[in-house]
Design an enzyme around this catalytic site. Structure first.
Site, PDB file in Angstrom:
ATOM      1  N   ASN A 179       0.847  -1.198   0.000  1.00 45.09           N
ATOM      2  CA  ASN A 179       0.000   0.000   0.000  1.00 45.09           C
ATOM      3  C   ASN A 179       0.876   1.238   0.000  1.00 45.09           C
ATOM      4  O   ASN A 179       2.104   1.144   0.030  1.00 45.09           O
ATOM      5  CB  ASN A 179      -0.966  -0.029   1.186  1.00 45.09           C
ATOM      6  CG  ASN A 179      -0.239  -0.067   2.511  1.00 45.09           C
ATOM      7  OD1 ASN A 179       0.442   0.878   2.886  1.00 45.09           O
ATOM      8  ND2 ASN A 179      -0.340  -1.191   3.218  1.00 45.09           N
ATOM      9  N   ALA A 218       1.162   1.415  11.639  1.00 39.51           N
ATOM     10  CA  ALA A 218       1.435   0.733  10.368  1.00 39.51           C
ATOM     11  C   ALA A 218       0.146   0.511   9.591  1.00 39.51           C
ATOM     12  O   ALA A 218      -0.916   0.285  10.176  1.00 39.51           O
ATOM     13  CB  ALA A 218       2.107  -0.609  10.645  1.00 39.51           C
TER      14      ALA A 218
HETATM   15  N1  CTP Z   1      -3.880  -3.098  12.362  1.00 39.54           N
HETATM   16  C1  CTP Z   1      -3.121  -4.076  12.972  1.00 39.54           C
HETATM   17  N2  CTP Z   1      -3.048  -5.319  12.401  1.00 39.54           N
HETATM   18  C2  CTP Z   1      -3.709  -5.618  11.284  1.00 39.54           C
HETATM   19  C3  CTP Z   1      -4.492  -4.611  10.664  1.00 39.54           C
HETATM   20  C4  CTP Z   1      -4.568  -3.368  11.219  1.00 39.54           C
HETATM   21  O1  CTP Z   1      -2.505  -3.826  14.009  1.00 39.54           O
HETATM   22  N3  CTP Z   1      -3.598  -6.823  10.777  1.00 39.54           N
HETATM   23  C5  CTP Z   1      -3.969  -1.782  13.004  1.00 39.54           C
HETATM   24  C6  CTP Z   1      -3.381  -0.636  12.205  1.00 39.54           C
HETATM   25  O2  CTP Z   1      -2.013  -0.458  12.503  1.00 39.54           O
HETATM   26  C7  CTP Z   1      -4.226   0.537  12.662  1.00 39.54           C
HETATM   27  C8  CTP Z   1      -5.584  -0.076  12.963  1.00 39.54           C
HETATM   28  O3  CTP Z   1      -5.341  -1.463  13.130  1.00 39.54           O
HETATM   29  O4  CTP Z   1      -3.776   1.073  13.886  1.00 39.54           O
HETATM   30  C9  CTP Z   1      -6.606   0.106  11.928  1.00 39.54           C
HETATM   31  O5  CTP Z   1      -6.128  -0.347  10.711  1.00 39.54           O
HETATM   32  P1  CTP Z   1      -7.082  -0.352   9.432  1.00 39.54           P
HETATM   33  O6  CTP Z   1      -6.369  -1.017   8.302  1.00 39.54           O
HETATM   34  O7  CTP Z   1      -7.650   0.995   9.220  1.00 39.54           O
HETATM   35  O8  CTP Z   1      -8.224  -1.229   9.996  1.00 39.54           O
HETATM   36  P2  CTP Z   1      -8.836  -2.525   9.537  1.00 39.54           P
HETATM   37  O9  CTP Z   1      -9.269  -3.224  10.759  1.00 39.54           O
HETATM   38  O10 CTP Z   1      -7.930  -3.254   8.626  1.00 39.54           O
HETATM   39  O11 CTP Z   1     -10.126  -2.007   8.776  1.00 39.54           O
HETATM   40  P3  CTP Z   1     -10.399  -1.624   7.242  1.00 39.54           P
HETATM   41  O12 CTP Z   1      -9.149  -1.969   6.462  1.00 39.54           O
HETATM   42  O13 CTP Z   1     -11.561  -2.457   6.906  1.00 39.54           O
HETATM   43  O14 CTP Z   1     -10.721  -0.179   7.260  1.00 39.54           O
END
Ligand code: CTP
Length: 406
Positions: free
Chosen positions: A212, A276
């Site tokens: 990304n 991240a």
């Molecule tokens: N995060 C994490 N581990 C993952 C995915 C996300 O620790 N496997 C953490 C990110 O670092 C961030 C938060 O969760 O602090 C939100 O990440 P985001 O990608 O926005 O959330 P998702 O739960 O993946 O939701 P979506 O992609 O559906 O918006």
């Protein structure tokens, strides 16, 4: 940042005998520009390189040169200055000045005030490279550091004497930046902060991955802000092109699963900040050989879900204070608050991603939520925003601990 931290600070600038003494003029100008008060103390040697009148004009205050100044009420100028100072900055600090401080001598006003002051002292050394590397200077340096003095530089490069090497005075801007970092209150002293940053790369085959646009800048700035606040900082980052902030321990990873393992290995963090942009999924199968184009017009890639790192951290028995991020293209507040609840976070920092707000840019704006409140942070450079957010995190962390302990 220097603006906010230096504003209103009383700085005694000690200038000693070095060709770099002319840079004191710029240091004074920069300090005053951000609202600090400066009073200058010069050694006799310094007066050979730059006139007291120049520094007096720039600082807007008389320059102290003589230890026993008959014009000074009770001839105790050094004691007055020693009490007045919030900080003493000696720039340039010559080899001779360093030696006099080590010996605790009092025959000049600068050495005398350094003995008398309770203010912290920072020295920016400047001298010929052979003088700097000489055992005598290096031993003096070790003593000064051991007594809690701060040393800024020196830099390496061309020297006024025509030689090359270490001993150049840092540039005034660098001195001011380092000094302001030292002035940040150490509210996280003794605490361990873990920050995740950057994207993750989920390999498909030896040449392709799912990734990304995250640049890692915000996470790196947060790590830097936590280190400035005195924390021991572990920065776990995906692939980025950024320099490690000073006083930060960096661990590089590539995939979400590697990031998960490293974070979960750290069992005694006080604060964990998930900055991240972790890939939600990874390819179900890693192809050891490059996948060749097929004749079919469509193809598909099977994905499996990655484990959620901050959720796993927040479910620990000895749970740290957990902060998450939410980059959203729509319904920002609603989605962010939903993530805070679903992931059991103490705080979530939401930002809008859209046509003018590019993921990976240098600037950002945040809307931060926690269970009892929220705060917006206007568009600013990520370095500024990270410090603002760190201040809020410390406030909420302290508030949570005080309720837990009461
Ligand atoms: N995060 C994490 N581990 C993952 C995915 C996300 O620790 N496997 C953490 C990110 O670092 C961030 C938060 O969760 O602090 C939100 O990440 P985001 O990608 O926005 O959330 P998702 O739960 O993946 O939701 P979506 O992609 O559906 O918006």
């Amino acid at each position: 940042m220097a603006e906010e931290i230096l504003a209103g600070k009383k700085i005694v600038l000690g200038v000693s005998g070095s060709i770099a003494a002319y840079k004191a003029a710029e240091i004074i100008r920069l300090c005053r520009k951000v609202g600090a008060e400066v009073k200058v103390v010069m050694t006799e040697g310094a007066c050979e390189f730059i006139t007291p009148l120049t520094l007096q004009t720039l600082s807007g205050s008389p320059v102290a040169i003589d230890l026993l100044d008959a014009d000074e009420e009770s001839a105790m100028g050094h004691i007055k200055l020693a009490r007045w100072a919030d900080w003493v900055l000696i720039a340039p600090a010559s080899a001779n000045t360093m030696a006099r401080l080590v010996q605790g001598r009092t025959e000049d006003i600068l050495s005398a005030l350094c003995l008398a002051t309770e203010a912290p002292i920072a020295l920016a050394p400047a001298m010929n490279n052979k003088m700097w590397t000489h055992e005598a200077t290096q031993q003096n340096l070790a003593v000064l550091i051991g007594r809690g003095n701060y040393i800024l530089g020196p830099d390496s490069g061309d020297q006024a004497c025509g030689e090359q090497g270490k001993g150049r005075l840092l540039e005034p801007e660098q001195i001011i930046a380092l000094l302001s970092q030292l002035m940040v209150p150490k509210r996280l002293s003794g605490k361990r902060v873990v920050v995740t940053a950057g994207p993750t790369h989920e390999p498909i085959d030896p040449v392709r991955y799912i990734g990304n646009r995250s640049s890692g800048k915000m996470g790196f700035e947060l790590a830097s802000a936590a280190a400035e606040a005195g924390a021991e900082v572990i920065l776990i980052t995906g692939p980025v092109h950024l320099t490690t902030p000073s006083a930060v321990c960096r661990i590089d990873v590539e995939t979400a699963e590697q990031m998960y393992d490293v974070v979960m290995d750290i069992s005694d963090a006080d604060i964990v900040i998930g900055c991240a942009a972790v890939a939600d999924h990874r390819p179900a199968k890693y192809h050891k050989k490059k996948i060749k184009k097929s004749d079919s017009e469509s193809s598909s890639l099977a994905l499996i879900k990655n484990r959620d790192i901050i959720t796993a951290v927040s479910l620990r028995k000895e749970r740290p204070f957990v902060v998450g991020f939410a980059a959203e293209t729509e319904n920002m507040a609603e989605y962010a608050k939903g993530k805070m609840k679903a992931k059991n976070l103490d705080m979530v920092a939401a930002n809008q991603v859209g046509k003018d707000l590019v993921f990976g840019a240098d600037i950002n704006a945040l809307h931060v939520f926690w269970s009892e409140g929220d705060q917006t942070m206007a568009t600013a450079f990520k370095s500024h925003l990270a410090r603002e957010l760190m201040t809020l995190i410390i406030e909420r962390y302290d508030a949570k601990n005080s309720t837990k302990n009461s």
